[in-house]
Design a protein around this motif. Structure first.
Motif, PDB file in Angstrom:
ATOM      1  N   SER A 190       0.872  -0.824  -0.223  1.00  0.00           N
ATOM      2  CA  SER A 190      -0.415  -0.070   0.241  1.00  0.00           C
ATOM      3  C   SER A 190       0.993   0.964  -0.165  1.00  0.00           C
ATOM      4  O   SER A 190       2.112   0.944   0.112  1.00  0.00           O
ATOM      5  N   PRO A 191       0.331   2.074  -0.778  1.00  0.00           N
ATOM      6  CA  PRO A 191       1.606   3.600  -0.450  1.00  0.00           C
ATOM      7  C   PRO A 191       1.672   3.765   1.331  1.00  0.00           C
ATOM      8  O   PRO A 191       2.699   4.451   1.264  1.00  0.00           O
ATOM      9  N   THR A 192       0.590   3.883   2.269  1.00  0.00           N
ATOM     10  CA  THR A 192       0.628   4.107   3.397  1.00  0.00           C
ATOM     11  C   THR A 192       0.334   3.335   4.477  1.00  0.00           C
ATOM     12  O   THR A 192       0.296   2.547   3.543  1.00  0.00           O
ATOM     13  N   ASN A 193       0.970   3.270   5.807  1.00  0.00           N
ATOM     14  CA  ASN A 193       0.808   2.191   6.573  1.00  0.00           C
ATOM     15  C   ASN A 193      -0.785   2.232   6.677  1.00  0.00           C
ATOM     16  O   ASN A 193      -1.744   1.301   7.650  1.00  0.00           O
ATOM     17  N   CYS A 194      -1.910   3.136   6.716  1.00  0.00           N
ATOM     18  CA  CYS A 194      -2.675   4.141   6.827  1.00  0.00           C
ATOM     19  C   CYS A 194      -3.888   3.010   5.217  1.00  0.00           C
ATOM     20  O   CYS A 194      -4.356   3.500   4.237  1.00  0.00           O
ATOM     21  N   LEU A 195      -4.563   2.332   6.737  1.00  0.00           N
ATOM     22  CA  LEU A 195      -5.816   1.731   5.181  1.00  0.00           C
ATOM     23  C   LEU A 195      -6.795   1.768   5.809  1.00  0.00           C
ATOM     24  O   LEU A 195      -7.038   2.268   7.583  1.00  0.00           O
ATOM     25  N   PRO A 196      -8.239   2.269   5.460  1.00  0.00           N
ATOM     26  CA  PRO A 196      -9.347   2.366   5.497  1.00  0.00           C
ATOM     27  C   PRO A 196     -10.475   1.067   6.327  1.00  0.00           C
ATOM     28  O   PRO A 196      -9.366  -0.282   5.829  1.00  0.00           O
ATOM     29  N   SER A 197     -10.497   1.836   7.264  1.00  0.00           N
ATOM     30  CA  SER A 197     -11.568   0.750   8.436  1.00  0.00           C
ATOM     31  C   SER A 197     -12.424  -0.211   8.393  1.00  0.00           C
ATOM     32  O   SER A 197     -12.269  -1.661   8.569  1.00  0.00           O
ATOM     33  N   THR A 198     -12.736   0.077   6.893  1.00  0.00           N
ATOM     34  CA  THR A 198     -13.353  -1.074   6.246  1.00  0.00           C
ATOM     35  C   THR A 198     -12.695  -2.346   5.553  1.00  0.00           C
ATOM     36  O   THR A 198     -12.591  -3.811   5.754  1.00  0.00           O
ATOM     37  N   SER A 251       4.584  -0.294   3.717  1.00  0.00           N
ATOM     38  CA  SER A 251       3.698   0.522   2.793  1.00  0.00           C
ATOM     39  C   SER A 251       5.627   1.426   1.524  1.00  0.00           C
ATOM     40  O   SER A 251       6.019   0.578   1.767  1.00  0.00           O
ATOM     41  N   SER A 252       5.269   2.192   0.987  1.00  0.00           N
ATOM     42  CA  SER A 252       6.607   2.017  -0.015  1.00  0.00           C
ATOM     43  C   SER A 252       8.162   2.595   0.662  1.00  0.00           C
ATOM     44  O   SER A 252       8.536   1.917   0.544  1.00  0.00           O
ATOM     45  N   PRO A 253       7.642   3.277   2.339  1.00  0.00           N
ATOM     46  CA  PRO A 253       9.044   3.515   2.668  1.00  0.00           C
ATOM     47  C   PRO A 253       9.424   2.086   3.101  1.00  0.00           C
ATOM     48  O   PRO A 253      10.617   2.221   3.220  1.00  0.00           O
ATOM     49  N   THR A 254       8.374   1.451   3.550  1.00  0.00           N
ATOM     50  CA  THR A 254       8.747   0.182   4.115  1.00  0.00           C
ATOM     51  C   THR A 254       9.226  -0.793   2.766  1.00  0.00           C
ATOM     52  O   THR A 254      10.180  -2.053   3.554  1.00  0.00           O
ATOM     53  N   MET A 255       8.900  -0.954   1.862  1.00  0.00           N
ATOM     54  CA  MET A 255       9.735  -1.642   0.872  1.00  0.00           C
ATOM     55  C   MET A 255      10.717  -1.282   0.432  1.00  0.00           C
ATOM     56  O   MET A 255      11.259  -1.947   0.567  1.00  0.00           O
ATOM     57  N   ASP A 256      10.850   0.181   0.543  1.00  0.00           N
ATOM     58  CA  ASP A 256      12.644   0.554   0.153  1.00  0.00           C
ATOM     59  C   ASP A 256      12.889  -0.108   1.061  1.00  0.00           C
ATOM     60  O   ASP A 256      14.520  -0.253   1.148  1.00  0.00           O
ATOM     61  N   ASN A 257      12.374   0.297   2.211  1.00  0.00           N
ATOM     62  CA  ASN A 257      13.716  -0.099   3.157  1.00  0.00           C
ATOM     63  C   ASN A 257      14.181  -2.098   3.381  1.00  0.00           C
ATOM     64  O   ASN A 257      15.086  -2.014   2.964  1.00  0.00           O
ATOM     65  N   ASP A 290      -1.713  -6.039  -3.303  1.00  0.00           N
ATOM     66  CA  ASP A 290      -1.765  -4.636  -3.262  1.00  0.00           C
ATOM     67  C   ASP A 290      -3.154  -4.079  -3.427  1.00  0.00           C
ATOM     68  O   ASP A 290      -4.054  -5.284  -3.203  1.00  0.00           O
ATOM     69  N   ILE A 291      -3.227  -3.199  -2.760  1.00  0.00           N
ATOM     70  CA  ILE A 291      -4.520  -2.889  -1.272  1.00  0.00           C
ATOM     71  C   ILE A 291      -5.171  -2.132  -2.829  1.00  0.00           C
ATOM     72  O   ILE A 291      -6.607  -2.621  -2.775  1.00  0.00           O
ATOM     73  N   GLU A 292      -4.509  -1.541  -4.454  1.00  0.00           N
ATOM     74  CA  GLU A 292      -6.125  -1.257  -5.342  1.00  0.00           C
ATOM     75  C   GLU A 292      -6.475  -3.053  -5.787  1.00  0.00           C
ATOM     76  O   GLU A 292      -7.910  -3.070  -6.007  1.00  0.00           O
ATOM     77  N   THR A 293      -5.992  -4.118  -5.944  1.00  0.00           N
ATOM     78  CA  THR A 293      -5.946  -5.404  -6.408  1.00  0.00           C
ATOM     79  C   THR A 293      -7.303  -5.920  -4.780  1.00  0.00           C
ATOM     80  O   THR A 293      -8.665  -6.293  -4.739  1.00  0.00           O
TER      81      THR A 293
END
Length: 165
Positions: A16-24, A47-53, A128-131
């Motif tokens: 996911s781009p961020t670690n913030c996911l929708p509550s649903t 998240s993207s930063p986690t993937m980079d790390n 991925d979150i989109e899928t």
């Protein structure tokens, strides 16, 4: 990698781009993992930063060129994408728009490399979150309530996929 039983580990790596996911989404994932208590599922959100790390902050002894490949490959891809878009002469084809499209394409490539590496290191599946949202929206669903477990098309599709695993 295979688990001790010779099966794919029950790990879901969710990018996911961020670690913030929708509550649903969180509610649906909790419901899915609680429903399969006999089979322990673990879900990691990357998240993207986690993937980079993960890609850049470790030594990859088996794949020593991973870091260089990601940096070089995405850089070359960005340049090629921008040049191709510029040649297409699309209306509204500003430098910023070309950059945004090139960044999206490069992110997709970086995610693909991350998928291969996270599966190599930990096993499981990646999503991925989109899928995930596309699957869940199939039937306009979130997790079913405790009283109604029918008519949740997308949720049931995801549940069936997990059950087959």
């Amino acid at each position: 990698r295979k688990s001790e039983e010779g099966k794919i580990p029950k790990i879901i790596h969710l990018s996911s781009p961020t670690n913030c996911l929708p509550s649903t989404t969180i509610q649906t994932l909790r419901h899915l993992t609680h429903q399969h208590i006999s089979q322990a599922y673990t879900i990691y959100v990357h998240s993207s930063p986690t993937m980079d790390n993960f890609l850049f902050q470790r030594e990859w002894n088996v794949f020593p060129q991973v870091k260089e490949g990601v940096l070089c490959g995405t850089g070359k891809l960005k340049a090629a994408t921008q040049a191709a878009i510029k040649e297409l002469k699309v209306v509204g084809n500003s430098t910023e728009q070309r950059q945004e499209i090139a960044d999206r394409v490069a992110l997709g490539v970086k995610r693909d490399i991350w998928r291969y590496m996270v599966l190599w290191e930990y096993g499981g599946i990646t999503l991925d979150i989109e899928t995930l949202h596309t699957i869940l929206l199939e039937g306009g669903t979130a997790a079913p309530s405790s009283t109604n477990t029918t008519d949740h098309g997308g949720y049931n599709t995801l549940r069936k996929l997990m059950h087959q695993w």
